[in-house]
Scaffold this motif. Structure first.
Motif, PDB file in Angstrom:
ATOM      1  N   GLY A 211     -45.586 -16.251 -19.743  1.00 34.91           N
ATOM      2  CA  GLY A 211     -46.645 -15.283 -20.039  1.00 34.91           C
ATOM      3  C   GLY A 211     -47.096 -14.456 -18.852  1.00 34.91           C
ATOM      4  N   TYR A 212     -46.325 -14.453 -17.780  1.00 31.98           N
ATOM      5  CA  TYR A 212     -46.679 -13.671 -16.585  1.00 31.98           C
ATOM      6  C   TYR A 212     -45.734 -12.482 -16.450  1.00 31.98           C
ATOM      7  N   ASP A 213     -46.290 -11.332 -16.097  1.00 29.57           N
ATOM      8  CA  ASP A 213     -45.455 -10.141 -15.952  1.00 29.57           C
ATOM      9  C   ASP A 213     -46.078  -9.234 -14.894  1.00 29.57           C
ATOM     10  N   ASP A 214     -45.302  -8.289 -14.420  1.00 28.77           N
ATOM     11  CA  ASP A 214     -45.800  -7.333 -13.437  1.00 28.77           C
ATOM     12  C   ASP A 214     -45.009  -6.058 -13.665  1.00 28.77           C
ATOM     13  N   ASP A 215     -45.685  -5.066 -14.203  1.00 29.57           N
ATOM     14  CA  ASP A 215     -44.952  -3.859 -14.573  1.00 29.57           C
ATOM     15  C   ASP A 215     -44.326  -3.162 -13.370  1.00 29.57           C
ATOM     16  N   SER A 216     -44.919  -3.323 -12.191  1.00 28.96           N
ATOM     17  CA  SER A 216     -44.344  -2.626 -11.039  1.00 28.96           C
ATOM     18  C   SER A 216     -42.948  -3.182 -10.713  1.00 28.96           C
ATOM     19  N   ILE A 217     -42.707  -4.443 -11.043  1.00 28.17           N
ATOM     20  CA  ILE A 217     -41.374  -5.019 -10.796  1.00 28.17           C
ATOM     21  C   ILE A 217     -40.372  -4.429 -11.786  1.00 28.17           C
ATOM     22  N   ASN A 218     -40.758  -4.358 -13.057  1.00 27.73           N
ATOM     23  CA  ASN A 218     -39.869  -3.740 -14.052  1.00 27.73           C
ATOM     24  C   ASN A 218     -39.589  -2.284 -13.691  1.00 27.73           C
ATOM     25  N   ALA A 219     -40.645  -1.568 -13.295  1.00 29.55           N
ATOM     26  CA  ALA A 219     -40.487  -0.145 -12.967  1.00 29.55           C
ATOM     27  C   ALA A 219     -39.526   0.011 -11.786  1.00 29.55           C
ATOM     28  N   PHE A 220     -39.679  -0.864 -10.772  1.00 30.50           N
ATOM     29  CA  PHE A 220     -38.761  -0.765  -9.624  1.00 30.50           C
ATOM     30  C   PHE A 220     -37.322  -1.049 -10.050  1.00 30.50           C
ATOM     31  N   MET A 221     -37.141  -2.092 -10.853  1.00 35.76           N
ATOM     32  CA  MET A 221     -35.777  -2.444 -11.273  1.00 35.76           C
ATOM     33  C   MET A 221     -35.107  -1.269 -11.978  1.00 35.76           C
ATOM     34  N   GLN A 222     -35.871  -0.618 -12.831  1.00 37.43           N
ATOM     35  CA  GLN A 222     -35.294   0.476 -13.618  1.00 37.43           C
ATOM     36  C   GLN A 222     -35.031   1.705 -12.747  1.00 37.43           C
ATOM     37  N   LYS A 223     -35.924   1.946 -11.805  1.00 35.24           N
ATOM     38  CA  LYS A 223     -35.710   3.070 -10.877  1.00 35.24           C
ATOM     39  C   LYS A 223     -34.459   2.783 -10.032  1.00 35.24           C
ATOM     40  N   ALA A 224     -34.354   1.549  -9.549  1.00 44.05           N
ATOM     41  CA  ALA A 224     -33.218   1.187  -8.699  1.00 44.05           C
ATOM     42  C   ALA A 224     -31.901   1.285  -9.484  1.00 44.05           C
ATOM     43  N   LEU A 225     -31.926   0.876 -10.749  1.00 40.82           N
ATOM     44  CA  LEU A 225     -30.699   0.964 -11.558  1.00 40.82           C
ATOM     45  C   LEU A 225     -30.256   2.420 -11.715  1.00 40.82           C
ATOM     46  N   GLU A 226     -31.218   3.300 -11.833  1.00 42.75           N
ATOM     47  CA  GLU A 226     -30.869   4.725 -11.909  1.00 42.75           C
ATOM     48  C   GLU A 226     -30.342   5.203 -10.555  1.00 42.75           C
ATOM     49  N   ASP A 227     -31.022   4.811  -9.484  1.00 41.32           N
ATOM     50  CA  ASP A 227     -30.599   5.245  -8.142  1.00 41.32           C
ATOM     51  C   ASP A 227     -29.170   4.810  -7.822  1.00 41.32           C
ATOM     52  N   ILE A 228     -28.764   3.661  -8.369  1.00 35.35           N
ATOM     53  CA  ILE A 228     -27.405   3.175  -8.112  1.00 35.35           C
ATOM     54  C   ILE A 228     -26.370   4.155  -8.683  1.00 35.35           C
ATOM     55  N   THR A 229     -26.765   4.901  -9.702  1.00 36.91           N
ATOM     56  CA  THR A 229     -25.813   5.843 -10.317  1.00 36.91           C
ATOM     57  C   THR A 229     -25.866   7.225  -9.662  1.00 36.91           C
ATOM     58  N   ASN A 230     -26.769   7.387  -8.705  1.00 35.92           N
ATOM     59  CA  ASN A 230     -27.002   8.715  -8.131  1.00 35.92           C
ATOM     60  C   ASN A 230     -26.088   8.964  -6.923  1.00 35.92           C
ATOM     61  N   ASP A 231     -25.103   9.825  -7.111  1.00 37.43           N
ATOM     62  CA  ASP A 231     -24.136  10.081  -6.038  1.00 37.43           C
ATOM     63  C   ASP A 231     -24.736  10.836  -4.861  1.00 37.43           C
ATOM     64  N   ALA A 232     -25.932  11.377  -5.039  1.00 37.96           N
ATOM     65  CA  ALA A 232     -26.542  12.130  -3.943  1.00 37.96           C
ATOM     66  C   ALA A 232     -27.191  11.222  -2.896  1.00 37.96           C
TER      67      ALA A 232
END
Ligand code: SF4
Ligand code: SF3
Length: 547
Positions: free
Chosen positions: A166-187
């Motif tokens: 029952g514990y969560d932290d949206d900033s961790i989810n947000a970072f994970m998702q941002k990082a997953l996108e950044d991994i695809t960014n060739d720039a």
């Protein structure tokens, strides 16, 4: 296939025909495709987040998908096919929701647009060159992208356990998702990717702190505990992996049934929590680290419940009494799904246990643990006094993983040959290399202090930070603490990134450095953080004691 995510990777460079772990080429490819699909979901969901329409279901999907691809977590191809289909559907729904909310998806890459449905379509895509690790041609960029990906997998595992309580932290989810996108960014440049990996370390600290809070608020602070390693004469269930909520439910449901419960591998530290001590049928720990499963599961005789990795592909002799739950899976093995409220029905396992013989004894005695931050800080005066008087000369953080390679005997030898005034701080399944040696104590402080599971490496960092304060030092690196860490899978990667983020220098990693570190990336880690490998016990002890 190409996989180099764990320490046992073939020739230290990559498994290409079949995994050393046993992973087939098909399974490896389909796992890569799931990661590929997850990146697409993250890209579109970042738009949804910006519009304030992120759904919890998406966070959970991403976390679970990442966890499923951790080494030795899930061996069931069908689960990956279904997960990919569900993921593609979810991605399309998010796209629609974004457009409906007045936004748009500018990204038109294959991550966002490719769609498949049938097993044939998915299998064909999983073999396409753009999907695998080698799709990134530049070896340094590839190395940094994969380092980050593996860190995210570890982060996901810890977040899932916290979520289950029952514990969560949206900033961790947000970072994970941002990082997953950044991994695809060739720039993104190599420098930007290095920075992103360090940022992942920050969230690594956060996720371990969150899980620590979840575990200790729910089950109390671990206490110094003697754990029985022998057996009783009742039918029994063996529970392994890291998920404490699963264990709690199993203990509740086995109460009064005449069926005992034992831990294996990474579940051992559950015995240190006050909440589990009330169960009279929670007997002890059976066996050792994950890689000895094929022998120890055989002689256990009863059913086995796997809550997370590490699962060794099971032998026929015990496969029919194995069960998986959570992110784990094995084809041909019954998987226990959670109900909508997170509860699970383990009655089938309990009924089976009643029909099977009691465990065969493989050893007798006790091991001591429970030295998480609250315990150690509770005896801080004693510890500080021992350091000041010179009774304790140096601490060795030897957290991490165990594994089947013979070269890991180094850690047993290292523990045995350490000077008697050195204390080992451990966490994770690495402890099995020396937690049954009688290494004695220093003024009543045992020479092996086990904080718990690999995520409890967080405890070791808290202890170091408190000692730094107590001694009035500017940096944790001025403490008499050396880091000789054994790694195997991707949870160790997030632990490493977390330690780097906390400024810990001169960490030694073994038994080999990660195959996914390119020479240039390894050089950055050596030059900026003093990361090193191991050589031989004698020389390494000399080197560490002179630190
Ligand atoms: Fe090889 Fe490890 Fe990947 Fe298995 S998880 S295929 S052993 S690198
Ligand atoms: Fe062990 Fe897999 Fe890493 Fe949690 S169970 S530490 S190897």
């Amino acid at each position: 296939m190409f996989c180099y995510q764990c320490q046992e990777t073939a020739k230290g460079t990559g498994c290409t025909i079949r995994g050393v772990c046993g992973k087939t080429s098909d399974l490896s490819n389909i796992q890569d495709l799931l990661i590929y699909v997850v990146k697409g979901i993250a890209i579109v969901n970042n738009r949804a987040r910006a519009l304030g329409i992120n759904k919890k279901e998406t966070d959970k999907f991403i976390v679970d998908a990442l966890f499923m691809t951790i080494t030795n977590a899930n061996w069931d191809p069908a689960r990956f096919y279904d997960k990919i289909r569900a993921g593609l559907k979810l991605r399309e729904e998010i796209k629609e929701a974004v457009v409906k909310a007045g936004g748009s998806i500018e990204n038109t890459s294959d991550f966002v647009t490719w769609y498949g449905e049938t097993d044939e379509e998915l299998k064909a895509k999983s073999e396409a060159p753009e999907v695998g690790v080698l799709a990134t041609a530049n070896e340094d960029i590839r190395s940094l992208r994969e380092l980050l990906t593996y860190g995210l997998k570890g982060m996901a595992a810890y977040l899932e356990h916290a979520n289950n309580l029952g514990y969560d932290d949206d900033s961790i989810n947000a970072f994970m998702q941002k990082a997953l996108e950044d991994i695809t960014n060739d720039a993104l440049t190599a420098d930007q990717l290095v920075a992103l990996n360090l940022e992942a370390g920050k969230y690594g600290v956060d996720v371990m702190a969150l899980l620590d809070k979840a575990n200790t608020s729910t089950y109390g602070n671990p206490e110094i505990t003697k754990v029985n390693i022998g057996v009783r004469n009742n039918p029994a269930i063996l529970v392994s992996g890291h998920d404490l909520r699963d264990l709690e439910q199993l203990l509740e449901q086995t109460k009064g049934t005449g069926v005992d419960v034992y831990t294996h591998g990474e579940m051992l530290p559950a015995h240190y929590y006050p909440a589990f001590k009330k169960y009279e049928h929670f007997v002890g720990n059976y066996g050792n680290a994950w890689w000895l499963q094929d022998k120890e599961f055989e002689s256990f005789n009863g059913p086995i419940l796997m809550t997370t990795n590490c699962i060794v592909p099971p032998k026929a002799s015990y496969k029919n009494r194995m069960f998986t739950t959570g992110s784990t899976g094995i084809d041909g093995v019954k998987h226990i799904e959670a109900n909508a409220d997170g509860t699970k029905d383990f009655s089938e396992i309990i009924e089976l246990a009643k029909t099977l013989p009691a465990p065969t004894e493989i050893e007798r005695g006790e091991i001591v643990g429970g030295f998480a931050h609250a315990t150690v800080l509770g005896i801080a005066d004693k510890v500080i006094e021992a350091v000041k008087s010179g009774a304790i000369k140096r601490f060795f953080v030897m957290a991490g993983c165990d594994g089947r390679m013979k070269s890991r005997e180094y850690y047993t030898e290292f523990a045995k040959k350490l000077p008697k005034d050195a204390v080992i701080l451990t966490a994770g399944c690495a402890k099995y290399k020396y937690n049954k040696l009688d290494l004695g104590d220093i003024n009543g402080i045992p020479r092996v202090l086990d904080a718990g599971q690999c995520n409890d490496s967080y405890s070791l960092a808290v202890i170091a930070l408190k000692l730094k304060e107590a001694f009035g030092l500017d940096s944790v690196n001025e403490l008499p603490i050396s880091y000789n860490i054994a790694w195997y899978e991707q949870k160790a990667v997030i632990v490493l990134l977390a330690l780097l983020y906390l400024g810990v220098k001169n960490i030694h990693l073994g038994p080999t450095l990660p195959g996914f570190l390119s020479p240039n990336v390894a050089k950055v880690l050596v030059e900026n953080f003093g990361i090193g490998g191991i050589t031989n016990v004698e020389d390494d002890i000399k080197m560490f004691m002179a630190q």
